[in-house]
Design an enzyme around this catalytic site. Structure first.
Site, mmCIF file in Angstrom:
data_model
loop_
_atom_site.group_PDB
_atom_site.id
_atom_site.type_symbol
_atom_site.label_atom_id
_atom_site.label_comp_id
_atom_site.label_asym_id
_atom_site.label_seq_id
_atom_site.Cartn_x
_atom_site.Cartn_y
_atom_site.Cartn_z
ATOM 1 N N HIS A 72 14.004 -19.643 5.226
ATOM 2 C CA HIS A 72 12.708 -19.114 4.640
ATOM 3 C C HIS A 72 11.506 -19.555 5.619
ATOM 4 O O HIS A 72 10.314 -18.847 6.001
ATOM 5 C CB HIS A 72 12.291 -19.168 3.104
ATOM 6 C CG HIS A 72 13.048 -18.175 2.502
ATOM 7 N ND1 HIS A 72 13.141 -18.241 1.262
ATOM 8 C CD2 HIS A 72 13.673 -17.122 2.697
ATOM 9 C CE1 HIS A 72 13.822 -17.353 0.698
ATOM 10 N NE2 HIS A 72 14.190 -16.362 1.601
ATOM 11 N N GLU A 98 -5.692 7.563 -7.251
ATOM 12 C CA GLU A 98 -4.483 6.871 -7.833
ATOM 13 C C GLU A 98 -3.599 7.661 -8.810
ATOM 14 O O GLU A 98 -2.506 7.366 -9.065
ATOM 15 C CB GLU A 98 -4.847 5.399 -8.440
ATOM 16 C CG GLU A 98 -5.565 4.662 -7.290
ATOM 17 C CD GLU A 98 -6.076 3.607 -7.943
ATOM 18 O OE1 GLU A 98 -5.469 2.296 -7.815
ATOM 19 O OE2 GLU A 98 -7.288 3.496 -8.674
ATOM 20 N N ASP A 145 -0.285 2.795 -6.630
ATOM 21 C CA ASP A 145 -0.326 3.366 -8.189
ATOM 22 C C ASP A 145 -0.188 5.004 -8.256
ATOM 23 O O ASP A 145 0.557 5.727 -9.132
ATOM 24 C CB ASP A 145 -1.841 3.216 -8.842
ATOM 25 C CG ASP A 145 -2.017 1.848 -9.378
ATOM 26 O OD1 ASP A 145 -0.771 1.356 -9.572
ATOM 27 O OD2 ASP A 145 -3.032 1.262 -9.528
ATOM 28 N N CYS A 194 -5.547 3.149 1.437
ATOM 29 C CA CYS A 194 -5.524 1.638 1.348
ATOM 30 C C CYS A 194 -4.538 1.108 0.684
ATOM 31 O O CYS A 194 -4.468 -0.124 0.638
ATOM 32 C CB CYS A 194 -7.002 1.172 0.808
ATOM 33 S SG CYS A 194 -7.039 1.882 -0.984
#
Length: 827
Positions: free
Chosen positions: A445, A688, A712, A759
């Site tokens: 990682h 959304e 969303d 966005c």
């Protein structure tokens, strides 16, 4: 009558158990539950305060029996006991009986009027059939003897994703399994390991299940069938990763050991003095625990502190390097809350009477060693993650300061045995020109983060630099894995030249990102940045952001106990406006709180489903004075700068009109007070909710622009919560249903002479960018680090080609078909 308290990580499990007990007991029984955390107690976890209140609700001098399901529930219950008056302690029993069977036995005895001791004995006796079946007391370990498995169902699956059940797939597996009221175990049939609990990320990972291995999943309990169906879908979808026989877009470099070198990790050339970093642990106390309950309390507190720190680190990494890289720290949170690790620590404290620091240290060491013993190199590298999390908790337990970012007086090449993800994420990019580690590899990682952060890196050098003192000049090439120790002057000159060429190439890409974005056929696309802090603004400018398409204002309100004043908000927002300058528009999203975010000083209503409740703009409209304070601060901060204000979570026109009225009220008040502020301002809304997308023609008459929040919009359109691993196949914004909504929004907006931005995460997805432009999107706003790449992709497009691709995508049936179409186009 004795009271019964059920402590569970799952609210649904506890409630279902209460329903069942009411059916099997004839006499009324006083039962209270303490289960779940977060909004509406819908998240998994336990809360010491709720346990305290549950005990008080059913308390009498006859006593209270407390049953706990697992892991940290025991820690939370111990904390609750400490908060109760001492005179109550002798009337309370924490019973180690199995949660369901013990609850049934206890409820029956309570209904019969038995005393506390008898009830506790009967509940404990519910373990006897299992003990006899197993033949011995189980030791502290992750493996579950096969004979202990309850009758149930089993399925056999083949892992086809890269690296099999490594950290992130293991995390998704555990998260999915934890959602069901079922006992689930996993066995690696290929390696002959297991079975282990499906609720432990460490136990799952130490099965060593890699690509092409067969695993068997066994489930028993009320939701066994549902659990197996969800896990089967998760495995067959490759956990959202490429299959083992498909190339991964950002695949880690192949290990290529070189003479006088190591494994190339991250490209780039560096020349600088060597800095030797040696991580040491302070002395660990070995004194026995005088008060095990107090030690459990200390452990619980440390886990809470470090959990918060990891969440902050994940948020920062998400902003600087992207969503995939921040997922490393999400895996760290699962390690921190791993029930097998917590239970191992608890047993060492309560049974071996070790202090919390020593018990935690030994549990971490045992877990890390289990990873190191695995044959797969990828899984061996996860030991570093376990030790990273373990060290942070240990430092908190022994009151040592947390790991501070490494500081240097001059540019260096950093050398260490290995670096943890935490250490890598805190490096000062201006002073660390390169990283060399003796251990590690391309799939660690820390290596992933080094690549994301753009630091030249080499791993696996063994003892090559073991005796090289700090200050020695070192040359390195992260692309080839070559290392030069104290190179002569002519070679040093050559390396400096190679470094200059590499930096020049990178600068050209960076420089190109500073220019405005046009497609090949001269179609203008705005590429903006999503911001959440002042450092984000600086990063955005470095990467060529043409403005800010989403300024998240939650940073002004979170991680504090009182609401920020208007002046506090003004000062912080003004700094961001000044950093972005007078020529870059900033779109400020008003407060988006609720759902997965809450404020301690702004109580939210109790709701069955907070994601569909009073959140975002709905909450602001219910708190008009609170809302006006924010609007005033935004208008004041934007004075002299291009300002756009955007309202989140709009479902219908009346909400927009009420929000505009409050904005006008804030403007009027500022005029009356003779306070400078921006006016007029562009007003927009986030799309959304599907209703907003469908009402776009009407909403376009009320606002100046739309910005589509694809995260969303996707979850509401497909009725699939985006954090649910079992529904990951429905969490893709490239689903044709979502694309059709985006198309309808852009058509409605353009017909009204308005513009549309994106966005959400889809805006920064290189595969999605051409389709979004083809659908008519005018602006993409994304993570600052991804801007240069997205700009390069857009500059290689023509608008007709993007429109043709988008049209074909709309004809697809699933998001996977859309992505296959894109892959075919790029082949």
């Amino acid at each position: 009558m004795v009271g019964l308290v059920l402590v569970s990580h799952s609210r649904k499990l506890a409630a279902a158990l209460v329903d069942f007990l009411e059916q099997v007991t004839r006499a009324p029984v006083r039962i209270a539950i303490a289960a779940g955390v977060g909004p509406e107690r819908s998240e998994f976890g336990t809360d010491a305060v709720e346990i305290l209140e549950a005990i008080q609700a059913v308390y009498s001098e006859d006593g209270v029996l407390v049953l706990m399901d697992m892991g940290s529930a025991i820690l939370s219950a111990g904390m609750a006991l400490e908060l109760l008056p001492p005179e109550m302690h002798s009337h309370i029993r924490f019973c180690p009986a199995p949660f369901v069977e013990g609850a049934i036995a206890a409820a029956v005895q309570i209904g019969m009027g038995s005393n506390l001791e008898t009830i506790c004995q009967e509940a404990n006796a519910a373990l006897e059939p299992k003990r006899q079946h197993m033949g011995y007391e189980a030791p502290i370990q992750n493996v579950i003897p096969p004979t202990s498995l309850q009758p149930g169902e089993a399925i056999t699956l083949t892992l086809t994703n890269l690296h099999g059940l490594h950290a992130r797939p293991a995390a998704r597996f555990v998260q999915t399994a934890s959602q069901f009221n079922a006992e689930i175990t996993v066995r690696n049939l290929t390696a002959g390991k297991g079975p282990v609990s499906a609720r432990s990320i460490n136990a799952i990972a130490t099965l060593g299940a890699i690509e092409h291995h067969q695993i068997q999943i066994h489930a028993s309990g009320p939701e066994a069938t549902l659990a197996l169906q969800a896990l089967k879908a998760l495995v067959e979808s490759n956990f959202g990763e490429p299959a083992a026989d498909q190339p991964k877009p950002s695949q880690a470099p192949t290990a290529r050991p070189r003479l006088n070198g190591g494994i190339p990790i991250s490209e780039g050339v560096a020349v600088a003095p060597l800095f030797r970093y040696e991580q040491t642990l302070p002395p660990i106390p070995v004194e026995p625990a005088q008060d095990p309950v107090q030690e459990l309390h200390r452990l619980h507190t440390a886990l809470h502190h470090i959990g918060h720190a990891i969440e902050q680190r994940a948020r920062k990494m998400r902003q600087s390097a992207g969503e995939d890289e921040s997922a490393i720290f999400n895996a760290h949170l699962l390690i921190l809350n791993d029930p097998a690790l917590l239970e191992m620590t608890r047993q060492r404290i309560t049974e071996l009477h070790e202090n919390a620091a020593l018990a935690w240290y030994r549990a971490i060491e045992q877990t890390a060693q289990e990873y190191r013993n695995l044959p797969d190199a990828y899984l061996q590298a996860r030991a570093t993650d376990v030790e990273d999390v373990g060290r942070q908790v240990l430092l908190d337990l022994i009151d040592q300061p947390a790991q501070a970012p490494l500081a240097f007086n001059e540019p260096v090449i950093l050398y260490a045995t290995d670096l943890t993800p935490t250490e890598t994420s805190q490096l000062d990019m201006r002073q660390v020109l390169g990283i060399i580690t003796a251990g590690g590899g391309p799939t660690s990682h820390s290596a992933i983060l080094a690549r994301a952060l753009g630091i030249p890196a080499i791993a696996g050098t063994g003892k090559l630099l073991a005796d090289v003192p700090s200050g020695t000049q070192i040359g390195m090439d992260g692309s080839s894995g070559e290392i030069w120790i104290a190179p002569p002057s002519d070679l040093m000159e050559e390396l400096q030249k190679r470094r200059a060429e590499w930096l020049s190439r990178r600068a050209r890409l960076q420089e190109a990102s500073q220019a405005l974005t046009f497609t090949k056929d001269n179609h203008r696309i705005e590429v903006f940045a999503n911001l959440g802090s002042l450092p984000d603004a600086h990063t955005a400018l470095e990467n060529g952001a043409e403005g800010c398409g989403l300024l998240r204002t939650e940073f002004l309100f979170l991680t504090r106990q009182t609401a920020p004043s208007e002046d506090e908000q003004f000062e912080l927002l003004r700094q961001i406006y000044e950093a972005m300058g007078p020529n870059r528009p900033i779109t400020v999203r008003t407060l988006d709180i609720g759902g997965d975010k809450a404020l301690p000083y702004l109580p939210l209503p109790q709701e069955a489903n907070p994601f569909l409740g009073v959140r975002a703009l709905r909450l602001s409209l219910e708190q008009p004075e609170f809302f006006i304070t924010q609007l005033r601060a935004i208008l004041r901060a934007a004075d002299g700068f291009p300002c756009r204000i955007m309202f989140p979570m709009v479902a219908e026109i009346s909400e927009v009109r009420r929000a505009r009225a409050l904005l006008e009220k804030a403007h009027t008040a500022l005029i009356a007070e003779n306070i400078p502020h921006a006016w007029p301002v562009e007003i927009g809304i986030m799309i959304e909710i599907p209703s907003a997308a469908l009402l776009a023609p009407q909403l376009a008459r009320e606002v100046d622009f739309f910005s589509i929040g694809t995260n969303d919009l996707t979850q509401y359109t497909l009725a699939a919560e985006r954090g649910n691993p079992a529904l990951s196949h429905l969490a893709d914004g490239l689903h044709p249903a979502v694309l059709r909504l985006i198309q309808s929004v852009t058509e409605a907006a353009h017909k009204a002479g308005k513009w549309v931005g994106v966005c959400g995460e889809l805006g920064g997805d290189p595969q999605a960018a051409p389709i979004l432009i083809g659908l008519g999107v005018d602006e993409l706003s994304l993570n600052p680090a991804g801007i240069p790449r997205i700009k390069a992709i857009l500059r290689a497009l023509t608008l007709p080609a993007a429109q043709a691709l988008a049209a074909r995508a709309l004809e697809c049936a699933t998001s996977s078909e859309v992505r296959a179409l894109i892959a075919q186009e790029n082949a």
